[in-house]
Motif scaffolding. Structure first.
Motif, short mmCIF file in Angstrom:
data_model
loop_
_atom_site.label_atom_id
_atom_site.label_comp_id
_atom_site.label_asym_id
_atom_site.label_seq_id
_atom_site.Cartn_x
_atom_site.Cartn_y
_atom_site.Cartn_z
N GLU A 196 0.85 -1.19 0.00
CA GLU A 196 0.00 0.00 0.00
C GLU A 196 0.89 1.24 0.00
OE1 GLU A 196 -1.25 3.39 1.88
OE2 GLU A 196 -1.56 1.94 3.48
N HIS A 240 -2.53 5.16 -0.04
CA HIS A 240 -3.92 4.69 -0.08
C HIS A 240 -4.29 4.01 -1.39
CE1 HIS A 240 -8.47 5.12 0.39
NE2 HIS A 240 -8.06 4.38 1.41
N TYR A 291 -6.80 4.81 10.38
CA TYR A 291 -6.78 3.37 10.12
C TYR A 291 -6.30 2.60 11.34
CZ TYR A 291 -5.62 -1.13 8.05
OH TYR A 291 -5.54 -2.48 7.79
N ASN A 334 -10.38 1.04 5.61
CA ASN A 334 -9.42 1.38 4.54
C ASN A 334 -10.10 1.75 3.23
OD1 ASN A 334 -10.37 -1.05 3.54
ND2 ASN A 334 -8.44 -2.17 3.79
#
Length: 278
Positions: free
Chosen positions: A107, A110, A159, A165
């Motif tokens: 990741e 995002h 988060y 997410n």
């Protein structure tokens, strides 16, 4: 049967690739290694196993697999290739029993980039899946005072508390506002039941927001932006009890009011509370 599905998916990929090329862009998957070559990072964090939104899977970690797929992970390889055979076998597995093995992703800002499981993503996207289980490693960008960095690190903090997410905001300060809007303290973690309830609310709202009637809103706000405004107006304790029809009624009021105030930026829309009531 399974090769027919591959043929359909490949046709979609070829169509998408040609469209990207006609617009002067690359027809293939973005490569994270190439993106990171021009960026400064400050470490990695293992997030473990999580369900991730397929729509946020945007590329591949390394260049080796990039040209096998269009930008939406539709396959591009010829129908007589080993790749096509493996894709069709995964298609059979999905239709017979479902694909449950987690993929591996990185990741960054995002969005997700695949290390292992490209064809699983391709098959599941072809069949309209929303989420996929993944082993996630986060690459942290260097923190600075840019808007993008500030929003991202607000997301990182959010988060950590919520495990959510799938939503995003276009402005600074909105992740903390959402934490407050759902009745949580600044550093108060969410439990599993709270995560499930919020996902139900988000899912109901996003179905409305994705409708054509939301076009005026969608051009200016993310789904998260619009939902936060909705919660500011109606209150989370009330909204989480709404049926889909009640959610729609409130959304239509929001949409109508926003059309009146559409020249105002999001932070200036508090007067809508008075216009709509609670």
């Amino acid at each position: 049967m399974y090769f027919e599905e591959y043929r359909k998916a490949r046709q979609m990929g070829q169509k998408e690739a040609k469209l990207c090329q006609s617009r002067g862009g690359s027809p293939y998957l973005p490569v994270l290694d190439e993106i990171l070559a021009a960026e400064e990072t400050c470490g990695e964090v293992n997030l473990g196993l999580a369900d991730i939104p397929i729509e946020l899977i945007v590329g591949t970690r390394s260049a080796g697999r990039s040209q096998a797929f269009s930008r939406s992970f539709y396959p591009l390889m010829s129908e007589d290739s080993e790749f096509a055979n493996k894709w069709a076998s995964l298609c059979k597995a999905h239709m017979d029993e479902g694909i449950t093995d987690p993929i591996k992703v990185y990741e960054y800002m995002h969005t997700f980039y695949v290390v292992e499981g490209h064809k699983r993503v391709s098959v599941l996207r072809h069949f309209g899946a929303v989420n996929i289980p993944a082993e996630v490693t986060r690459i942290l960008p260097v923190k600075n005072e840019s808007k993008a960095s500030r929003i991202y690190y607000e997301y990182v903090d959010f988060y950590r508390l919520s495990g959510v997410n799938y939503l995003w905001f276009s402005g600074v300060g909105r992740f903390p506002r959402l934490q407050e809007a759902v009745g949580k303290g600044t550093d108060e973690p969410w439990n599993e039941d709270e995560r499930r309830k919020f996902f139900t609310v988000y899912n109901q709202f996003s179905k409305l927001y994705g409708d054509k009637s939301a076009k005026d809103l969608a051009g200016r706000m993310t789904t998260g932006d619009a939902l936060l405004l909705y919660l500011d107006i109606f209150g989370y304790d009330q909204v989480k009890k709404y049926s889909q029809s009640e959610m729609k009624e409130g959304f239509l009021q929001l949409h109508q009011a926003f059309s009146v105030k559409k020249q105002k930026p999001l932070q200036d829309l508090n007067p809508l509370k008075g216009l709509l009531g609670r």
